[in-house]
Scaffold this motif. Structure first.
Motif, mmCIF file in Angstrom:
data_model
loop_
_atom_site.group_PDB
_atom_site.id
_atom_site.type_symbol
_atom_site.label_atom_id
_atom_site.label_comp_id
_atom_site.label_asym_id
_atom_site.label_seq_id
_atom_site.Cartn_x
_atom_site.Cartn_y
_atom_site.Cartn_z
ATOM 1 N N ILE A 53 8.272 19.623 1.548
ATOM 2 C CA ILE A 53 7.923 19.771 2.963
ATOM 3 C C ILE A 53 8.433 18.547 3.725
ATOM 4 O O ILE A 53 8.717 17.499 3.154
ATOM 5 N N GLU A 54 8.550 18.732 5.053
ATOM 6 C CA GLU A 54 8.909 17.619 5.934
ATOM 7 C C GLU A 54 7.671 16.770 6.207
ATOM 8 O O GLU A 54 6.537 17.246 6.060
ATOM 9 N N PRO A 55 7.854 15.495 6.625
ATOM 10 C CA PRO A 55 6.695 14.701 7.054
ATOM 11 C C PRO A 55 5.963 15.378 8.204
ATOM 12 O O PRO A 55 6.530 16.219 8.921
ATOM 13 N N MET A 100 0.825 -1.215 0.000
ATOM 14 C CA MET A 100 0.000 0.000 0.000
ATOM 15 C C MET A 100 0.857 1.262 0.000
ATOM 16 O O MET A 100 0.511 2.262 -0.626
ATOM 17 N N VAL A 101 1.980 1.224 0.674
ATOM 18 C CA VAL A 101 2.886 2.380 0.672
ATOM 19 C C VAL A 101 3.426 2.617 -0.739
ATOM 20 O O VAL A 101 3.528 3.757 -1.203
ATOM 21 N N ARG A 102 3.771 1.522 -1.441
ATOM 22 C CA ARG A 102 4.246 1.685 -2.828
ATOM 23 C C ARG A 102 3.157 2.280 -3.708
ATOM 24 O O ARG A 102 3.412 3.085 -4.601
ATOM 25 N N LEU A 162 2.391 8.926 -0.615
ATOM 26 C CA LEU A 162 2.252 10.209 0.097
ATOM 27 C C LEU A 162 1.174 10.184 1.172
ATOM 28 O O LEU A 162 0.860 11.230 1.755
ATOM 29 N N ARG A 163 0.598 9.026 1.466
ATOM 30 C CA ARG A 163 -0.398 8.920 2.556
ATOM 31 C C ARG A 163 0.345 8.617 3.860
ATOM 32 O O ARG A 163 0.858 7.511 4.068
ATOM 33 N N GLU A 164 0.372 9.593 4.744
ATOM 34 C CA GLU A 164 1.180 9.465 5.960
ATOM 35 C C GLU A 164 0.634 8.410 6.909
ATOM 36 O O GLU A 164 1.396 7.749 7.611
#
Length: 995
Positions: free
Chosen positions: A233-235, A189-191, A195-197
């Motif tokens: 931007i930073e996380p 899912m991250v791949r 950009l979904r934190e």
């Protein structure tokens, strides 16, 4: 209570009734249904539907076509068992009734809300179960396969809800202590959503709780790099706080359940061997000469070495396609372009998945060679497969190596050869789709089709030379088509030309034009089309191979699963499974989903020739004949049932004595939800099958299939298709001495001539049909011919003779119970009385025609004609409200049947009535729609009649130039069809206008 429908939008748009799928028809109907499902229970304006379906560029008839699509959907839902009104008309459009039916999007919302409540109350297992049920409703991207801005916006909204539900579900599973189980899915899912934190946060927490602290830190570093590079931007604070908590091993992060201990490495494993000196292999075979085309495919493979790919680690690509399609050539061309990205070497292995002389190469043997290529001394190569895999992956961890695995047969061959990490790239070629192999990036899964004609000619030119091809472009185009635009066949043909400078391109075209020799011509030397196909054929399961051979016996351009069922005498679902085996083996390709919702498949030409060749060699002649005849009988059975459902089986008159086949009623209902759509989908196959039946000497099958399709051909204005079928079947009937068949085809040919106002030609066919039917003592056929002769005589102005013919035919239709032809004859008699100037006498005939047509709910076509004729009588009597009511009823009937020719006639009558009522502007709008339809259907007689009335309308509105334009158009159209009386009327109207 009727059948409850279930509407599914969480994936490809679908509707089910019980367990059965409901066919939704073509793209326009699907788009309109999708719009209604965007806001079920709320009105969708017709204008919105028009803008969506035609992308803000609608044709003049768009609103009419929307109404036709809605009528078709209503009929489909009714056929599926829904008794209530699923789609309700509500100004200014339509609304989907939500009271009695189910919607997966609403079910998804309900399940998520229940899960949220359970989680609030601490009932975590119940929450997890409800989330799982909600997410299981998704079958792919929402509304996939349907386009339009409103639909795509709703799909995006639903996707956001899905991701939120997934995030909340993951949190529940983490609280339940299911950390390790979540990691693979979360990583994927991250791949997919980098950009979904929240997903990143869940993955880091799951990794940490599973004892993978370093992996959690790497996940954070990847996120920070990507956020800075792409967003600047930073996380966010949640990720930063989790990162800091992991660094200090904050007790609050302790897992709910203990993580499973990782197994320690066993003594003696290859990883403990001394590190070998590293080598830089360069094993790629030579690039393919004269490589052409494949621009899009090469661009897709470039994603394997993109900047994004380099940041993510190993990449995997897959090239699939049929034998001889050029998979290896594409792999080599891209590999040489990409060499600079892999400074640590290139490995290559031909896995021989489809080799005539060798068994497939095992991963054990490939690893032995790869390890030596990477610098491992022979004595240090482990003997155990797992140890070889471990050492191979260890050596590749910090290297950038390209690995090309050509001609893989199974995923099992490939799996041990995949690196475990690092910056390597694997490119696999296979005839198999390898569903187990997950490519990354996703666009690096490339399926090769045939070359385009320009690309194929370019390949031919590159090998043969510009001088020999430039002056014979037409011959070159024909040659590449005979080679199926298949690279292997093209290279063979080009090589033959190059080696024989005394051969012209036309000479080779002549040799390849003989289907019996084509495979021989393209199977010489080391490269052979036949041998390439044989290797795939050898691995087919027995039943799939039998179906492959028998499909090769047919001449149809494409087909659906029922064809395979007929050839094998099996159920359609069993045949569909075998057909999919042939698709997987690259012997068949999926063309489309037809208007009935069925997948349509087809052969490429050379594959069809090979299948036919195998059938001749492996199937006995009786078996081949039985399979082909069974297919044709099944086709006839379905066509006759479609005719019965569309027209109550009437109006076509004489049929053969061919025994029909028993077909599962569920399959018939699925195919024939909208009979005319089935005919539309099978039109080209039907024409080819009539010709095949005629060539086989199956005259009855040929002419009866034509008879069953005749009303469809007429309704959709496919006159040339009908003529071709009639002529082929007539020749077969002559050869067989079949008088009834000859009479039936002569009758249809006469009807075609009559429809184009070629009266003398039509009467000649009718008189010959009458002679044949009299000789065969076929009274029903005689009555049909007499009715048509009467119609011809009425059109010639011989009104008394026409009435005599109708009066002679009428009692025969009553005796044989043909209500369709009885009603048709009566409304012809009404029209003749109108021509005589006797509207009062015409009224009784028209009323009787409507009454008889109304007895059978399926006889809608003749009912529309009878109602239209009644409207004409009312119009002649000056009964304008009654006329308008009749024409509006006719419009509703023909719209439901998508009978565009009937719709043009009905709108013409409606426009004349509105003009008679003094509403010229309403008449002009109605007649403009009628003219668009008539011109789309290419029926100049009707278009001329409409233009004639439009001339009158424009004149009354004071638009002299427009009136003159319409009347001249009418003159031209009447001249084309030889309607001299009407042409004279248009000329007189023009004269009056000038005066």
């Amino acid at each position: 209570m009727g059948e409850q429908l279930r509407f599914k939008v969480l994936g490809p748009l679908a509707v089910t009734a019980g367990e059965a799928g409901v066919p939704l028809g073509g793209a326009r109907q699907r788009a309109i249904l999708a719009l209604l499902l965007v806001t079920p229970g709320r009105v969708v304006p017709v204008d919105t539907m028009v803008d969506t379906v035609w992308n803000s560029n609608p044709p003049p008839t768009s609103r009419t076509q929307v109404a036709i699509c809605v009528a078709a959907l209503r009929k489909i839902f009714k056929s599926a068992g829904a008794t209530d009104d699923v789609i309700v008309t509500s100004h200014p459009g339509y609304v989907l009734n939500t009271e009695s039916h189910r919607f997966d999007s609403l079910d998804f919302t309900d399940l998520v809300q229940t899960a949220e409540q359970c989680a609030k109350e601490g009932r975590l297992p119940e929450a997890a179960q409800n989330y799982a049920q909600a997410l299981d409703l998704w079958r792919g991207p929402a509304f996939s396969g349907v386009s339009g801005q409103l639909i795509e916006d709703e799909a995006a909204r639903l996707e956001e809800h899905r991701l939120n539900a997934y995030d909340d579900s993951t949190l529940v599973h983490l609280e339940l202590g299911q950390h390790q189980e979540l990691i693979p899915e979360l990583a994927a899912m991250v791949r997919e959503h980098p950009l979904r934190e929240r997903i990143r946060h869940h993955l880091m927490l799951a990794q940490y709780r599973s004892g993978r602290r370093a992996d959690a830190m790497e996940t954070y570093r990847d996120a920070r790099t990507q956020f800075i590079d792409e967003l600047g931007i930073e996380p966010g604070p949640d990720l930063n706080e989790l990162h800091d908590a992991i660094l200090r091993d904050d007790p609050s992060l302790a897992p709910v359940a203990p993580a499973v201990e990782r197994r320690p490495a066993q003594p003696g494993q290859a990883a403990q061997a001394p590190a070998p000196a590293l080598a830089v292999p360069s094993e790629l075979p030579p690039d393919v000469p004269a490589f052409t085309g494949r621009t899009e495919e090469l661009a897709a493979l470039e994603s394997l070495v993109s900047a994004e790919a380099e940041d993510r680690g190993s990449t995997i690509g897959l090239i699939t396609g049929a034998a001889g399609i050029g998979k290896s050539g594409l792999a080599m061309r891209w590999a040489f372009r990409a060499v600079e990205h892999f400074p640590d070497g290139q490995l290559f292995a031909d896995l021989r998945g489809y080799d005539e002389h060798h068994e497939p190469v095992s991963a054990h043997d490939v690893l032995s060679r790869f390890l030596r290529s990477l610098g491992v001394p022979g004595e240090q190569v482990p003997t155990d497969l797992e140890e070889r895999v471990s050492l191979y992956r260890s050596l590749l961890t910090d290297r950038r190596v390209l690995i090309v695995l050509d001609n893989a047969r199974t995923y099992a061959q490939v799996r041990p050869l995949l690196p475990g990490g690092g910056q390597c790239c694997v490119l696999v070629t296979s005839r198999d789709q390898m569903e187990e192999l997950v490519t990354w990036p996703s666009q690096a899964r490339v399926h090769l089709g045939l070359l385009s004609e320009p690309e194929a000619v370019e390949l031919l030119t590159a090998i043969v030379g510009e001088r020999r091809i430039a002056t014979v472009r037409a011959d070159a185009a024909r040659l590449v088509e005979l080679c199926d635009r298949l690279p292997l066949a093209l290279r063979i043909a080009a090589a033959r030309l190059a080696s024989k400078p005394h051969w012209t391109v036309r000479y080779l075209v002549t040799r390849l034009s003989d289907e019996r020799r084509r495979l021989d011509e393209l199977s010489q030397g080391e490269s052979q089309v036949r041998a390439s196909l044989a290797l795939s054929y050898r691995y087919l399961p027995e039943e799939a191979a039998r179906l492959f051979r028998r499909l090769g016996l047919l001449d149809v351009p494409d087909f659906t699963a029922w064809v395979g069922a007929a050839l094998l005498n099996k159920e359609a679902l069993d045949a569909e499974r075998l057909i999919e085996d042939l698709v997987d083996a690259q012997f068949l390709e999926v063309v489309s989903i037809d208007p009935t919702g069925q997948l349509r498949y087809r052969f490429h030409g050379l594959v069809r020739l090979y299948a036919r060749e195998r059938a001749r060699q492996e199937e006995s002649e009786p078996d081949r004949l039985a399979a082909s005849t069974r297919f044709l009988r099944t086709f006839l059975t379905i066509a006759e049932e479609a005719d019965r459902r569309e027209n109550a089986g009437s109006g076509t008159g004489v049929h053969s004595g061919v025994q029909r086949r028993r077909i599962d009623s569920g399959l018939l209902d699925e195919l024939l939800a909208v009979p005319l759509e089935w005919y539309e989908a099978e039109r080209l196959a039907l024409v080819a099958s009539v010709r095949q039946a005629a060539r086989m000497g199956e005259a009855e099958l040929a002419w009866d299939l034509t008879v069953c399709a005749s009303i469809f051909f007429g309704t959709r204005n496919y006159s040339e298709d009908c003529r071709r079928c009639c002529e082929d079947a007539l020749e077969a009937a002559r050869t067989a001495g079949d008088l009834r068949g000859q009479g039936a085809m002569r009758y249809l040919l006469g009807s075609l001539e009559l429809g184009h106002s070629r009266l003398e030609n039509g009467i000649a066919h009718f008189m010959e049909a009458l002679r044949l039917y009299e000789e065969a003592q076929e009274d029903h056929g005689k009555a049909m011919v007499m009715r048509s002769i009467g119609t011809s005589e009425r059109m010639r102005g011989e009104l008394d003779s026409a009435m005599e013919r109708f009066a002679e035919a009428l009692p025969i239709f009553r005796d044989v119970g043909d209500r369709y032809c009885e009603a048709h004859t009566l409304h012809n008699m009404a029209e003749t009385e109108l021509d005589r100037g006797r509207p009062e006498s015409a009224m009784q005939f028209a009323v009787d025609a409507v009454r008889i047509a109304e007895r059978d709910a399926d006889s809608t076509r003749v009912l529309a004609q009878a109602v239209h004729r009644l409207g004409r009588v009312h119009l002649a009597l000056g009964q304008l409200p009654a006329a308008e009511e009749a024409f509006l009823r006719a419009v509703r009937i023909v719209k439901e049947k998508s009978d565009m020719i009937g719709l043009a006639y009905a709108l013409l009558g409606l426009g004349e009535t509105r003009l008679g009522k003094g509403d010229a502007e309403a008449a002009e709008t109605t007649l403009a729609d009628a003219l668009d339809i008539a011109e789309d259907c290419r029926i100049p007689l009707v278009a001329g009649q409409i233009s004639l009335v439009l001339g009158d309308v424009s004149s009354r509105l004071g638009r002299v130039d427009a009136a003159r334009r319409h009347l001249r158009a009418a003159q031209e159209k009447f001249a084309v069809v030889g309607a001299s009386a009407l042409e004279q009327r248009a000329e007189q109207a023009l004269g009056a206008l000038v005066g």
